[in-house]
Design a protein around this motif. Sequence first.
Motif, PDB file in Angstrom:
ATOM      1  N   LEU A  75       4.624   2.865  38.726  1.00 15.72           N
ATOM      2  CA  LEU A  75       4.092   4.223  38.875  1.00 15.72           C
ATOM      3  C   LEU A  75       3.134   4.572  37.734  1.00 15.72           C
ATOM      4  CD1 LEU A  75       7.296   6.144  40.030  1.00 15.72           C
ATOM      5  CD2 LEU A  75       5.260   5.653  41.412  1.00 15.72           C
ATOM      6  N   ASN A  76       3.481   4.147  36.535  1.00 18.56           N
ATOM      7  CA  ASN A  76       2.620   4.405  35.373  1.00 18.56           C
ATOM      8  C   ASN A  76       1.278   3.686  35.528  1.00 18.56           C
ATOM      9  OD1 ASN A  76       1.991   5.526  32.837  1.00 18.56           O
ATOM     10  ND2 ASN A  76       2.592   3.632  31.822  1.00 18.56           N
ATOM     11  N   ALA A  77       1.319   2.442  36.016  1.00 19.47           N
ATOM     12  CA  ALA A  77       0.074   1.675  36.222  1.00 19.47           C
ATOM     13  C   ALA A  77      -0.800   2.368  37.264  1.00 19.47           C
ATOM     14  CB  ALA A  77       0.396   0.247  36.645  1.00 19.47           C
ATOM     15  N   GLU A  78      -0.199   2.854  38.353  1.00 16.37           N
ATOM     16  CA  GLU A  78      -0.958   3.581  39.374  1.00 16.37           C
ATOM     17  C   GLU A  78      -1.607   4.830  38.787  1.00 16.37           C
ATOM     18  OE1 GLU A  78       1.194   4.645  42.900  1.00 16.37           O
ATOM     19  OE2 GLU A  78       1.685   2.566  43.375  1.00 16.37           O
ATOM     20  N   TYR A  79      -0.846   5.544  37.986  1.00 16.22           N
ATOM     21  CA  TYR A  79      -1.372   6.755  37.351  1.00 16.22           C
ATOM     22  C   TYR A  79      -2.541   6.412  36.437  1.00 16.22           C
ATOM     23  CZ  TYR A  79      -1.721  10.550  33.972  1.00 16.22           C
ATOM     24  OH  TYR A  79      -2.208  11.534  33.137  1.00 16.22           O
ATOM     25  N   GLN A  80      -2.376   5.395  35.602  1.00 19.20           N
ATOM     26  CA  GLN A  80      -3.442   4.994  34.681  1.00 19.20           C
ATOM     27  C   GLN A  80      -4.705   4.586  35.434  1.00 19.20           C
ATOM     28  OE1 GLN A  80      -3.404   5.470  31.442  1.00 19.20           O
ATOM     29  NE2 GLN A  80      -1.296   6.176  31.500  1.00 19.20           N
ATOM     30  N   SER A 107      -1.247  14.482  41.260  1.00 15.45           N
ATOM     31  CA  SER A 107      -0.133  14.094  42.122  1.00 15.45           C
ATOM     32  C   SER A 107       0.605  12.885  41.555  1.00 15.45           C
ATOM     33  CB  SER A 107      -0.663  13.789  43.528  1.00 15.45           C
ATOM     34  OG  SER A 107       0.365  13.328  44.355  1.00 15.45           O
ATOM     35  N   LYS A 108      -0.144  11.901  41.092  1.00 18.36           N
ATOM     36  CA  LYS A 108       0.476  10.703  40.515  1.00 18.36           C
ATOM     37  C   LYS A 108       1.184  11.038  39.197  1.00 18.36           C
ATOM     38  CE  LYS A 108      -2.611   7.544  42.811  1.00 18.36           C
ATOM     39  NZ  LYS A 108      -2.036   6.458  43.512  1.00 18.36           N
ATOM     40  N   ALA A 109       0.613  11.940  38.422  1.00 17.56           N
ATOM     41  CA  ALA A 109       1.251  12.355  37.168  1.00 17.56           C
ATOM     42  C   ALA A 109       2.581  13.057  37.463  1.00 17.56           C
ATOM     43  CB  ALA A 109       0.332  13.275  36.369  1.00 17.56           C
ATOM     44  N   GLN A 110       2.592  13.916  38.477  1.00 18.86           N
ATOM     45  CA  GLN A 110       3.821  14.620  38.842  1.00 18.86           C
ATOM     46  C   GLN A 110       4.876  13.643  39.363  1.00 18.86           C
ATOM     47  OE1 GLN A 110       2.423  17.587  41.591  1.00 18.86           O
ATOM     48  NE2 GLN A 110       1.786  18.989  39.960  1.00 18.86           N
ATOM     49  N   ALA A 111       4.447  12.671  40.184  1.00 18.89           N
ATOM     50  CA  ALA A 111       5.383  11.674  40.707  1.00 18.89           C
ATOM     51  C   ALA A 111       5.987  10.860  39.561  1.00 18.89           C
ATOM     52  CB  ALA A 111       4.682  10.754  41.705  1.00 18.89           C
ATOM     53  N   LEU A 112       5.153  10.499  38.600  1.00 20.37           N
ATOM     54  CA  LEU A 112       5.614   9.734  37.444  1.00 20.37           C
ATOM     55  C   LEU A 112       6.630  10.542  36.639  1.00 20.37           C
ATOM     56  CD1 LEU A 112       5.374   7.237  35.577  1.00 20.37           C
ATOM     57  CD2 LEU A 112       3.437   8.377  34.485  1.00 20.37           C
ATOM     58  N   GLN A 113       6.313  11.792  36.378  1.00 21.17           N
ATOM     59  CA  GLN A 113       7.205  12.652  35.601  1.00 21.17           C
ATOM     60  C   GLN A 113       8.530  12.869  36.330  1.00 21.17           C
ATOM     61  OE1 GLN A 113       5.659  16.569  34.790  1.00 21.17           O
ATOM     62  NE2 GLN A 113       7.118  16.928  33.156  1.00 21.17           N
ATOM     63  N   LYS A 114       8.472  13.109  37.628  1.00 19.85           N
ATOM     64  CA  LYS A 114       9.683  13.323  38.421  1.00 19.85           C
ATOM     65  C   LYS A 114      10.556  12.068  38.393  1.00 19.85           C
ATOM     66  CE  LYS A 114      11.278  14.496  43.038  1.00 19.85           C
ATOM     67  NZ  LYS A 114      10.912  14.673  44.431  1.00 19.85           N
ATOM     68  N   TYR A 115       9.937  10.913  38.549  1.00 23.18           N
ATOM     69  CA  TYR A 115      10.693   9.661  38.539  1.00 23.18           C
ATOM     70  C   TYR A 115      11.340   9.424  37.175  1.00 23.18           C
ATOM     71  CZ  TYR A 115      12.094   4.917  39.540  1.00 23.18           C
ATOM     72  OH  TYR A 115      12.851   3.787  39.728  1.00 23.18           O
ATOM     73  N   GLN A 116      10.624   9.730  36.098  1.00 21.27           N
ATOM     74  CA  GLN A 116      11.185   9.557  34.750  1.00 21.27           C
ATOM     75  C   GLN A 116      12.437  10.418  34.581  1.00 21.27           C
ATOM     76  OE1 GLN A 116       7.619  10.508  32.457  1.00 21.27           O
ATOM     77  NE2 GLN A 116       7.701   8.486  31.505  1.00 21.27           N
ATOM     78  N   GLN A 117      12.374  11.648  35.054  1.00 24.91           N
ATOM     79  CA  GLN A 117      13.520  12.543  34.935  1.00 24.91           C
ATOM     80  C   GLN A 117      14.694  12.035  35.763  1.00 24.91           C
ATOM     81  OE1 GLN A 117      11.755  16.255  36.107  1.00 24.91           O
ATOM     82  NE2 GLN A 117      11.091  16.751  34.035  1.00 24.91           N
ATOM     83  N   GLU A 118      14.417  11.608  36.996  1.00 22.53           N
ATOM     84  CA  GLU A 118      15.477  11.111  37.864  1.00 22.53           C
ATOM     85  C   GLU A 118      16.091   9.836  37.290  1.00 22.53           C
ATOM     86  OE1 GLU A 118      13.554  10.655  41.636  1.00 22.53           O
ATOM     87  OE2 GLU A 118      13.570  12.805  42.046  1.00 22.53           O
ATOM     88  N   GLN A 119      15.231   8.945  36.804  1.00 25.69           N
ATOM     89  CA  GLN A 119      15.699   7.675  36.235  1.00 25.69           C
ATOM     90  C   GLN A 119      16.598   7.934  35.040  1.00 25.69           C
ATOM     91  OE1 GLN A 119      12.683   5.326  34.343  1.00 25.69           O
ATOM     92  NE2 GLN A 119      14.109   3.794  33.661  1.00 25.69           N
ATOM     93  N   GLY A 120      16.183   8.834  34.182  1.00 26.54           N
ATOM     94  CA  GLY A 120      16.985   9.169  33.008  1.00 26.54           C
ATOM     95  C   GLY A 120      18.355   9.686  33.400  1.00 26.54           C
ATOM     96  N   GLY A 121      18.417  10.508  34.432  1.00 29.68           N
ATOM     97  CA  GLY A 121      19.693  11.034  34.893  1.00 29.68           C
ATOM     98  C   GLY A 121      20.591   9.955  35.462  1.00 29.68           C
ATOM     99  N   VAL A 122      20.013   9.028  36.214  1.00 27.27           N
ATOM    100  CA  VAL A 122      20.786   7.931  36.799  1.00 27.27           C
ATOM    101  C   VAL A 122      21.374   7.059  35.704  1.00 27.27           C
ATOM    102  CG1 VAL A 122      20.589   5.787  38.136  1.00 27.27           C
ATOM    103  CG2 VAL A 122      19.554   7.879  39.003  1.00 27.27           C
ATOM    104  N   VAL A 123      20.557   6.687  34.747  1.00 26.53           N
ATOM    105  CA  VAL A 123      21.008   5.817  33.658  1.00 26.53           C
ATOM    106  C   VAL A 123      22.066   6.533  32.811  1.00 26.53           C
ATOM    107  CG1 VAL A 123      20.279   4.618  31.537  1.00 26.53           C
ATOM    108  CG2 VAL A 123      18.887   4.467  33.614  1.00 26.53           C
TER     109      VAL A 123
END
Length: 180
Positions: A75-80, A107-123
């Motif tokens: 996701l980060n690569a897509e955003y970049q 849109s890609k920045a928001q998707a990246l940020q949302k995924y980071q938050q979700e990933q952090g919660g899962v871990v």
Amino acid sequence: MNHSGGFINVSRRAMVTAALSLMLIAPSSLQAAQDTGKVGVVDFGKLIQQLPETKQAETTLQATAAPLQKELARLNAEYQKSVVAYRQLPAATTKAARDQKEQEVNSKAQALQKYQQEQGGVVERKQQELLTPIREKVLSAVKAIAQQDGFTLVIDKGAQVYGTPDHDLTFKVMNQLNIK
């Protein structure tokens, strides 16, 4: 008359009075604590790190986090790429096309940020799930040693509390947990 000087003198007197009160009260409080029972210290961090279950939990946690980190990198690569593409738009690009590209970047920045938050919660949830039973096991062993040896208070060494080595129960707890 300088009012601030008077305030400082009163403050100093109050501080000296408080310090003297503590010096008079502290020894009797310390003596009361000593009379009520023994105090010990334990290095909880060392105990937890030494358990085989902790190494197993770390492996499981890494296995859980690896695919999440891989997706995050994608996701980060897509955003970049979208940022680079936006910056390289020719000057002659229409406002509508520029706005569309900007919307893609956002849109890609928001998707990246949302995924980071979700990933952090899962871990974090997985970490709690794995470490809670380990902490409870160590605490149970500490309680057993404390009761067996008559300690009424056991403090974690990581709490930056001073104690003499003869109060350190870490190795007794390691023996209780069969940690070498």
